[in-house]
Design a protein around this motif. Structure first.
Motif, mmCIF file in Angstrom:
data_model
loop_
_atom_site.group_PDB
_atom_site.id
_atom_site.type_symbol
_atom_site.label_atom_id
_atom_site.label_comp_id
_atom_site.label_asym_id
_atom_site.label_seq_id
_atom_site.Cartn_x
_atom_site.Cartn_y
_atom_site.Cartn_z
ATOM 1 N N ASN A 62 13.387 0.444 3.993
ATOM 2 C CA ASN A 62 11.927 0.558 4.053
ATOM 3 C C ASN A 62 11.292 -0.775 4.447
ATOM 4 O O ASN A 62 11.821 -1.837 4.137
ATOM 5 N N SER A 63 10.109 -0.667 5.046
ATOM 6 C CA SER A 63 9.280 -1.862 5.238
ATOM 7 C C SER A 63 8.664 -2.221 3.887
ATOM 8 O O SER A 63 8.703 -1.423 2.942
ATOM 9 N N ASP A 64 8.086 -3.410 3.791
ATOM 10 C CA ASP A 64 7.413 -3.804 2.550
ATOM 11 C C ASP A 64 6.295 -2.828 2.206
ATOM 12 O O ASP A 64 6.117 -2.460 1.044
ATOM 13 N N GLN A 65 5.535 -2.398 3.212
ATOM 14 C CA GLN A 65 4.434 -1.461 2.977
ATOM 15 C C GLN A 65 4.960 -0.103 2.506
ATOM 16 O O GLN A 65 4.389 0.508 1.605
ATOM 17 N N GLU A 66 6.046 0.363 3.103
ATOM 18 C CA GLU A 66 6.641 1.637 2.655
ATOM 19 C C GLU A 66 7.102 1.527 1.202
ATOM 20 O O GLU A 66 6.913 2.462 0.422
ATOM 21 N N ASN A 67 7.696 0.406 0.837
ATOM 22 C CA ASN A 67 8.133 0.230 -0.551
ATOM 23 C C ASN A 67 6.950 0.183 -1.502
ATOM 24 O O ASN A 67 7.013 0.737 -2.596
#
Length: 173
Positions: A62-67
């Protein structure tokens, strides 16, 4: 009281007590362990409870935003006390649900991400959504009526009179 009202009140109380709406800080406050693993290309995250220890596992893909968003969603399962042992958020099921545990977790996610916000400070709903990092698939979980009811149009940062916007939009439709 509707369940969503109860959920919102509970989320607001937790956020106030934790002094943050950051999902990572909320997990720390609630004693939820957060870990990372390669969950494959489809699974964004999951919540599990082993030996009464709650854990949220986020994908290393995941990207940081997805996490950040996934953690808020998985917190929803914890806050709502969903009794299934493992809740998965998958890329292919990011669609609107009108009921059930995924609906409730998504509503909590939105309540966490948009806690104590003022819709009057944004020119458009899209500006609001982008600013708070709400994914496109989650837009339908936003309670625009509740946000408008709680908007403070008298603040210095207020840029829009939503009553006039609604009148204009209704006139053009």
């Amino acid at each position: 009281m509707r369940y969503t009202d109860w959920t919102r009140e509970k989320v607001n109380k937790i956020i106030k007590n934790a002094n943050s709406n950051n999902p990572y800080k909320l997990c720390d406050f609630l004693g939820i362990h957060v870990d990372y693993a390669d969950l494959g290309k489809d699974v964004l995250g999951l919540r599990t409870v082993n030996f009464r220890i709650p854990t949220i596992l986020l994908s290393t893909r995941n990207s940081d935003q997805e996490n950040y968003v996934t953690l808020a969603h998985e917190l929803g399962h914890h806050i709502c006390k969903h009794d299934t042992n493992t809740e998965y958020l998958k890329r292919h099921n990011l669609t609107f649900k009108s009921y059930g545990v995924e609906y409730e977790a998504n509503k909590v996610m939105i309540d966490i991400l948009t806690y104590n916000t003022n819709i009057a400070e944004f020119h458009t709903q899209k500006d609001y959504i982008n600013y708070y990092g709400i994914p496109n698939w989650a837009e339908k979980y936003i309670d625009w009526n509740q946000l408008r009811e709680n908007a403070d149009f008298n603040t210095f940062d207020s840029v829009l009179d939503w009553d006039n916007v609604i009148i204009i939009l209704n006139h053009h439709n």
